[in-house]
Design a protein around this motif. Structure first.
Motif, PDB file in Angstrom:
ATOM      1  N   GLU A 140       0.985  -1.296   0.032  1.00 51.50           N
ATOM      2  CA  GLU A 140      -0.062  -0.100  -0.009  1.00 51.50           C
ATOM      3  C   GLU A 140       0.970   1.436  -0.143  1.00 51.50           C
ATOM      4  N   GLN A 141       2.127   1.205   0.546  1.00 51.48           N
ATOM      5  CA  GLN A 141       2.935   2.552   0.733  1.00 51.48           C
ATOM      6  C   GLN A 141       3.510   2.634  -0.461  1.00 51.48           C
ATOM      7  N   ILE A 142       3.393   1.663  -1.573  1.00 46.96           N
ATOM      8  CA  ILE A 142       4.258   2.037  -2.980  1.00 46.96           C
ATOM      9  C   ILE A 142       3.077   3.059  -3.828  1.00 46.96           C
ATOM     10  N   PRO A 143       3.532   3.968  -4.230  1.00 50.70           N
ATOM     11  CA  PRO A 143       2.718   4.846  -4.749  1.00 50.70           C
ATOM     12  C   PRO A 143       1.883   4.234  -6.015  1.00 50.70           C
ATOM     13  N   LEU A 144       0.840   4.634  -6.212  1.00 52.22           N
ATOM     14  CA  LEU A 144       0.083   3.876  -7.111  1.00 52.22           C
ATOM     15  C   LEU A 144       0.332   3.794  -8.781  1.00 52.22           C
ATOM     16  N   VAL A 145       1.124   5.191  -9.201  1.00 53.38           N
ATOM     17  CA  VAL A 145       1.805   5.000 -10.649  1.00 53.38           C
ATOM     18  C   VAL A 145       2.851   4.099 -10.529  1.00 53.38           C
ATOM     19  N   VAL A 146       3.625   3.759  -9.378  1.00 54.84           N
ATOM     20  CA  VAL A 146       4.555   2.617  -9.556  1.00 54.84           C
ATOM     21  C   VAL A 146       4.008   1.188  -9.622  1.00 54.84           C
ATOM     22  N   ARG A 147       2.969   1.226  -8.616  1.00 49.84           N
ATOM     23  CA  ARG A 147       2.419  -0.251  -8.764  1.00 49.84           C
ATOM     24  C   ARG A 147       1.913  -0.564  -9.903  1.00 49.84           C
ATOM     25  N   LYS A 148       1.255   0.322 -10.803  1.00 53.14           N
ATOM     26  CA  LYS A 148       0.531   0.048 -11.948  1.00 53.14           C
ATOM     27  C   LYS A 148       1.479  -0.518 -12.953  1.00 53.14           C
ATOM     28  N   GLN A 149       2.892  -0.455 -12.698  1.00 50.07           N
ATOM     29  CA  GLN A 149       3.904  -0.795 -13.593  1.00 50.07           C
ATOM     30  C   GLN A 149       4.650  -1.941 -13.283  1.00 50.07           C
ATOM     31  N   PRO A 197      15.686 -20.148  -7.303  1.00 50.68           N
ATOM     32  CA  PRO A 197      15.110 -18.642  -6.990  1.00 50.68           C
ATOM     33  C   PRO A 197      15.086 -17.909  -8.318  1.00 50.68           C
ATOM     34  N   GLY A 198      13.968 -16.996  -8.072  1.00 50.15           N
ATOM     35  CA  GLY A 198      13.801 -16.164  -9.089  1.00 50.15           C
ATOM     36  C   GLY A 198      13.025 -16.711 -10.237  1.00 50.15           C
ATOM     37  N   THR A 199      12.412 -18.013 -10.171  1.00 50.30           N
ATOM     38  CA  THR A 199      11.667 -18.660 -11.493  1.00 50.30           C
ATOM     39  C   THR A 199      10.334 -17.913 -11.220  1.00 50.30           C
ATOM     40  N   PRO A 200       9.675 -17.680 -12.308  1.00 47.23           N
ATOM     41  CA  PRO A 200       8.248 -17.221 -12.230  1.00 47.23           C
ATOM     42  C   PRO A 200       7.311 -18.204 -11.898  1.00 47.23           C
ATOM     43  N   VAL A 201       6.479 -17.945 -10.928  1.00 51.31           N
ATOM     44  CA  VAL A 201       5.655 -18.977 -10.560  1.00 51.31           C
ATOM     45  C   VAL A 201       4.172 -18.738 -11.207  1.00 51.31           C
ATOM     46  N   GLY A 202       3.887 -17.522 -11.254  1.00 55.03           N
ATOM     47  CA  GLY A 202       2.481 -17.306 -11.733  1.00 55.03           C
ATOM     48  C   GLY A 202       2.217 -15.762 -11.839  1.00 55.03           C
ATOM     49  N   GLU A 203       1.016 -15.328 -12.490  1.00 56.06           N
ATOM     50  CA  GLU A 203       0.684 -14.110 -12.272  1.00 56.06           C
ATOM     51  C   GLU A 203       0.192 -13.834 -10.943  1.00 56.06           C
ATOM     52  N   VAL A 204      -0.179 -12.480 -10.348  1.00 54.65           N
ATOM     53  CA  VAL A 204      -0.822 -12.057  -9.029  1.00 54.65           C
ATOM     54  C   VAL A 204      -2.374 -12.438  -9.288  1.00 54.65           C
ATOM     55  N   THR A 205      -2.797 -12.924  -8.306  1.00 62.96           N
ATOM     56  CA  THR A 205      -4.109 -13.488  -8.243  1.00 62.96           C
ATOM     57  C   THR A 205      -5.062 -12.246  -8.639  1.00 62.96           C
ATOM     58  N   PRO A 206      -6.296 -12.632  -8.961  1.00 61.65           N
ATOM     59  CA  PRO A 206      -7.303 -11.420  -9.366  1.00 61.65           C
ATOM     60  C   PRO A 206      -7.509 -10.619  -8.142  1.00 61.65           C
ATOM     61  N   GLU A 207      -7.569 -11.269  -6.872  1.00 60.88           N
ATOM     62  CA  GLU A 207      -7.824 -10.270  -5.839  1.00 60.88           C
ATOM     63  C   GLU A 207      -6.677  -9.291  -5.309  1.00 60.88           C
ATOM     64  N   ILE A 208      -5.484  -9.865  -5.642  1.00 56.85           N
ATOM     65  CA  ILE A 208      -4.332  -9.317  -5.226  1.00 56.85           C
ATOM     66  C   ILE A 208      -4.286  -7.993  -6.334  1.00 56.85           C
ATOM     67  N   CYS A 209      -4.537  -8.476  -7.336  1.00 53.58           N
ATOM     68  CA  CYS A 209      -4.328  -7.381  -8.813  1.00 53.58           C
ATOM     69  C   CYS A 209      -5.332  -6.416  -8.525  1.00 53.58           C
ATOM     70  N   ASP A 210      -6.545  -6.620  -8.046  1.00 55.58           N
ATOM     71  CA  ASP A 210      -7.542  -5.624  -7.779  1.00 55.58           C
ATOM     72  C   ASP A 210      -7.344  -4.626  -6.645  1.00 55.58           C
ATOM     73  N   ARG A 211      -6.683  -5.144  -5.381  1.00 57.63           N
ATOM     74  CA  ARG A 211      -6.569  -4.512  -4.180  1.00 57.63           C
ATOM     75  C   ARG A 211      -5.425  -3.424  -4.574  1.00 57.63           C
ATOM     76  N   PHE A 212      -4.405  -3.863  -5.211  1.00 54.92           N
ATOM     77  CA  PHE A 212      -3.154  -3.059  -5.246  1.00 54.92           C
ATOM     78  C   PHE A 212      -2.883  -2.489  -6.544  1.00 54.92           C
ATOM     79  N   SER A 213      -3.977  -2.829  -7.485  1.00 56.06           N
ATOM     80  CA  SER A 213      -3.976  -2.235  -8.756  1.00 56.06           C
ATOM     81  C   SER A 213      -2.537  -2.497  -9.409  1.00 56.06           C
TER      82      SER A 213
END
Ligand code: ADP
Length: 416
Positions: A54-63, A193-209
């Motif tokens: 939540e502390q990360i500015p929205l403009v950064v989170r979106k990218q 370490p550093g292997t892609p596991v998956g995309e963020v869940t839809p809930e996390i995606c919505d909550r943090f943009s």
């Protein structure tokens, strides 16, 4: 612009660092742990993680394109099939497994890294004796579980976190003596370490943009993340951490292990991160000098002339690396009347122990030392850096960055 987020769960707090493609820090956020948490650590970590996001500015989170998380090594929890944490989470330094060490000694190879009261495996043996163990579906490390909160996939770890569970990083499998245990179905699947596991869940995606295609990767441990942050990438490059203790890490082509010295190797791609920790270090300096005194006195030291003072600075008897002697006595005398001379003797002696440590790693087969990066509270002492250069005979430079969250952000960047 694409950003890459590294999250560090350390001993005293959690941090997040977002970097851009050029590896430049664009945002840093912090969460200090309270000293008063005595129940439901899992819920507390979740709150800390969400607060950081939540502390990360929205403009950064979106990218943010990719996220990786590091935790403290051997901090573990059990969870059920829904991912809810069950019973107590056990911190890295929790040694309640010490009464069960015999069970591990009976099955593990001699001197194996899991034969320790604080290893993840010792903690699992302790869990096995608890009533809530029946409900457990997975044993996860702190970083695995925090990653799950973002990508929603259970039972996935990395081979840095899994080393102290007994995972075999040479053969990329759990050895038979582990697989034969009745609770082996709880072990997580282990990826690099550093292997892609998956995309963020839809809930996390919505909550943090976050963008819908933001990837969550497997993580690492806090000390390896700090090494990654330093800028060391080539065999022969090392990082000395001059904190309360003296910790050496040398990147090597060859794997080195000597458990009697507390030396073991983590896999880092095709290389090995080998290292050891001495009980000498800043805690001894702190016993005699305030930070301010260290700052004022150190520049007055002439690094070249060799002092006749040969100490082995320890606060209490006992050393493991580079000398393995549980009864080794501290040597802090003769103490000159002049504080400057005393400090000079201490810094020289610690530099000698550091050189001895790198000597020991090389003697055991590690790649020849070529350059040392410095991290920790002692890294800002230029006179000490010069003294250490004389002993080590290789360039000694400040680490590029000392934050574990930065090293983990690099892991996220490289995952894409
Ligand atoms: P920790 O391992 O506890 O995280 P830090 O990396 O914060 O340690 O470093 C703290 C240590 O650094 C203290 O023990 C202190 O004595 C030492 N220190 C602080 N300033 C200096 C200095 N100028 N020169 C050498 N050591 C220092």
């Amino acid at each position: 612009m694409n950003y890459y987020l590294g999250i560090d769960f350390g001993t005293s707090g959690a941090r997040g660092i977002a970097i851009n493609q050029q590896q430049t820090v664009v945002v840093q956020v912090n969460y200090s742990f309270s000293n008063q948490i005595n129940h439901n650590l899992g819920a507390y970590w979740q709150q800390a993680l969400y607060s950081l996001l939540e502390q990360i500015p929205l403009v950064v989170r979106k990218q943010i394109k990719a996220i990786a998380i590091n935790g403290t090594s051997s901090t573990v929890l059990l969870c059920n099939g829904a991912g809810n944490s069950i019973g107590e989470s056990l911190l890295y330094n929790d040694d309640r497994g010490k009464l069960l060490i015999d069970k591990i000694t009976n099955i593990a190879p001699v001197n194996h890294v899991v034969i320790s009261a604080t290893s993840s495996l010792a903690k699992l043996f302790w869990y096995q004796q608890q009533s809530f163990f029946q409900q457990a579906k997975y044993l996860l490390h702190q970083a695995d579980w925090l990653g799950f909160l973002l990508h929603g996939k259970l039972g996935i770890s990395d081979y840095h976190n899994a080393l102290k569970l007994g995972y075999d990083v040479d053969n990329f499998c759990y050895p038979d003596w582990l697989q034969n245990l009745s609770f082996s179905e709880l072990f997580p699947q282990v990826l690099a370490p550093g292997t892609p596991v998956g995309e963020v869940t839809p809930e996390i995606c919505d909550r943090f943009s976050f963008p819908a295609d933001c990837i969550v990767c497997t993580g690492t441990t806090d000390s390896i993340a700090a090494f990654l942050a330093s800028g060391a990438t080539q065999p022969g490059e090392a990082v000395t951490s001059l904190g309360s203790t003296l910790v050496l890490k040398l990147l090597s082509k060859k794997k080195v292990a000597a458990s009697q010295y507390g030396i073991y190797s983590h896999r880092l791609g095709d290389l090995w991160l080998t290292g050891g920790a001495s009980n000498t270090g800043g805690a001894v300096l702190k016993h005699f000098f305030s930070d301010r005194e260290l700052q004022e006195l150190s520049p007055q030291i002439n690094p070249n002339p060799v002092s006749s003072l040969e100490y082995y600075p320890l606060l209490k008897p006992g050393e493991r690396f580079p000398i393995n002697n549980p009864n080794l006595a501290p040597k802090l005398s003769p103490r000159p009347d002049n504080d400057l001379e005393f400090l000079h003797g201490l810094l020289l002696s610690m530099a000698r122990i550091e050189a001895l440590g790198y000597g020991k790693l090389q003697e055991l087969g590690a790649t020849k030392l070529t350059q040392v990066y410095t991290a920790g509270g002692g890294a800002k002492n230029f006179s000490w850096e010069q003294i250490r250069h004389i002993y080590l005979q290789v360039p000694v430079i400040a680490a590029k960055n000392i934050q574990a969250a930065y090293g983990t952000a690099l892991l996220a960047l490289k995952a894409i």
